[in-house]
Design an enzyme around this catalytic site. Sequence first.
Site, PDB file in Angstrom:
ATOM      1  N   SER A  53       0.706  -1.136  -0.047  1.00  0.00           N
ATOM      2  CA  SER A  53       0.212  -0.063  -0.025  1.00  0.00           C
ATOM      3  C   SER A  53       0.810   1.404  -0.175  1.00  0.00           C
ATOM      4  CB  SER A  53      -1.107   0.139   1.335  1.00  0.00           C
ATOM      5  OG  SER A  53      -0.262   0.233   2.506  1.00  0.00           O
ATOM      6  N   ASN A  54       2.186   1.159   0.650  1.00  0.00           N
ATOM      7  CA  ASN A  54       2.995   2.456   0.536  1.00  0.00           C
ATOM      8  C   ASN A  54       3.453   2.567  -1.031  1.00  0.00           C
ATOM      9  OD1 ASN A  54       3.261   3.884   3.334  1.00  0.00           O
ATOM     10  ND2 ASN A  54       3.871   1.493   4.024  1.00  0.00           N
ATOM     11  N   LEU A  67      10.848  -6.519   4.349  1.00  0.00           N
ATOM     12  CA  LEU A  67      10.824  -6.955   5.779  1.00  0.00           C
ATOM     13  C   LEU A  67      12.326  -7.893   5.914  1.00  0.00           C
ATOM     14  CD1 LEU A  67       7.474  -8.350   6.614  1.00  0.00           C
ATOM     15  CD2 LEU A  67       8.467  -6.166   7.149  1.00  0.00           C
ATOM     16  N   LYS A  68      13.131  -7.678   4.866  1.00  0.00           N
ATOM     17  CA  LYS A  68      14.643  -8.657   5.036  1.00  0.00           C
ATOM     18  C   LYS A  68      15.795  -7.501   5.185  1.00  0.00           C
ATOM     19  CE  LYS A  68      16.003 -12.222   3.202  1.00  0.00           C
ATOM     20  NZ  LYS A  68      16.181 -13.276   3.985  1.00  0.00           N
ATOM     21  N   ASN A 104      13.798   3.873   4.746  1.00  0.00           N
ATOM     22  CA  ASN A 104      12.820   2.898   5.165  1.00  0.00           C
ATOM     23  C   ASN A 104      11.786   3.575   5.867  1.00  0.00           C
ATOM     24  OD1 ASN A 104      11.802   0.251   5.952  1.00  0.00           O
ATOM     25  ND2 ASN A 104      12.564   0.716   8.048  1.00  0.00           N
ATOM     26  N   HIS A 135       8.768   3.182   8.780  1.00  0.00           N
ATOM     27  CA  HIS A 135       8.751   2.153  10.057  1.00  0.00           C
ATOM     28  C   HIS A 135       7.367   2.643  10.802  1.00  0.00           C
ATOM     29  CE1 HIS A 135      10.082  -0.426  13.337  1.00  0.00           C
ATOM     30  NE2 HIS A 135       9.729   0.361  14.117  1.00  0.00           N
ATOM     31  N   ASP A 185      16.803  -0.327  11.614  1.00  0.00           N
ATOM     32  CA  ASP A 185      15.949   0.520  12.062  1.00  0.00           C
ATOM     33  C   ASP A 185      16.807   1.656  13.036  1.00  0.00           C
ATOM     34  OD1 ASP A 185      13.668  -0.539  11.135  1.00  0.00           O
ATOM     35  OD2 ASP A 185      13.437  -1.443  13.048  1.00  0.00           O
ATOM     36  N   GLU A 219       1.647   6.929   7.092  1.00  0.00           N
ATOM     37  CA  GLU A 219       2.875   6.485   6.287  1.00  0.00           C
ATOM     38  C   GLU A 219       2.697   6.908   5.050  1.00  0.00           C
ATOM     39  OE1 GLU A 219       4.282   2.246   6.721  1.00  0.00           O
ATOM     40  OE2 GLU A 219       3.208   2.137   8.651  1.00  0.00           O
TER      41      GLU A 219
HETATM   42  C1  GRF Z   1       3.944  -0.780   6.943  1.00  0.00           C
HETATM   43  O1  GRF Z   1       3.324  -0.513   7.985  1.00  0.00           O
HETATM   44  C2  GRF Z   1       5.345  -0.845   7.041  1.00  0.00           C
HETATM   45  O2  GRF Z   1       5.777   0.535   7.832  1.00  0.00           O
HETATM   46  C3  GRF Z   1       5.749  -1.962   7.597  1.00  0.00           C
HETATM   47  O3  GRF Z   1       5.230  -2.817   6.858  1.00  0.00           O
HETATM   48  C4  GRF Z   1       3.818  -2.267   6.414  1.00  0.00           C
HETATM   49  C5  GRF Z   1       3.690  -2.453   5.047  1.00  0.00           C
HETATM   50  O4  GRF Z   1       2.437  -2.298   4.423  1.00  0.00           O
HETATM   51  N1  GRF Z   1       7.058  -2.375   7.560  1.00  0.00           N
HETATM   52  P1  GRF Z   1       2.609  -2.047   2.792  1.00  0.00           P
HETATM   53  O5  GRF Z   1       3.159  -3.238   2.234  1.00  0.00           O
HETATM   54  O6  GRF Z   1       3.174  -0.741   2.399  1.00  0.00           O
HETATM   55  O7  GRF Z   1       0.800  -2.067   2.576  1.00  0.00           O
END
Ligand code: GRF
Length: 198
Positions: free
Chosen positions: A12-13, A82-83, A99, A101, A142, A171
């Site tokens: 979604s980001n 996530l890696k 990144n 967070h 982080d 975000e």
């Molecule tokens: C977000 O909350 C990001 O901060 C976290 O995982 C989520 C990812 O959401 N690390 P998306 O894949 O962008 O929907």
Amino acid sequence: MRVAVCISGGGSNLVALLDEFGAGSDVEIVLVISNRAAAGGLERARERGVTAVVLGDPDDEVEWIALLERHQVQLVVLAGYLKLVPRAVIQRWQGRIINVHPGPLPAFGGQGMYGRRVHTAVLAAGLGETAATVHLVDEEYDRGPVLATVPVPIHPGDTPETLAARVLEAEHRLLPAVVRAAARAGHPIPLPEPLEQA
Ligand code: GRF
């Protein structure tokens, strides 16, 4: 500025970035990278004509560097990736990887602190607010300098899920703002003004 966005899940980001930076923008999303073939965002990128690639081996720095160089990437955005990014890639694009967070840093970050776990820890700490945070990536999870945050209120009765949804909306505003500022400056910079609370 030529941007690669790295994802592991829903993306979604990524979609927020694609929506913000359409044709004619000074930000061009040229590449989407995922460590998972099932990441929903891959299809959404392809629908918009953006090259979307699944890494054969996310720990292989040679593969990463070849991809980023082939697409002349100037900024790498980790958006729910996530890696850990291989050390050689972080060194090569030093100061050019950011990144997002879903919590305050450094208090609620570090290895294993992602997704629901962040929101559970924030709620357990009894804080009045949490935050969405964008930071520069260095070799530790982080730990790189924070570039921008948006405060997000915690409401009575919040669960990790309700809080996650509110932070995710923040975000979606924060990440494009940081990318826009980076494009203007030529490299990631701290946002001059704090973003308003969600
Ligand atoms: C977000 O909350 C990001 O901060 C976290 O995982 C989520 C990812 O959401 N690390 P998306 O894949 O962008 O929907």
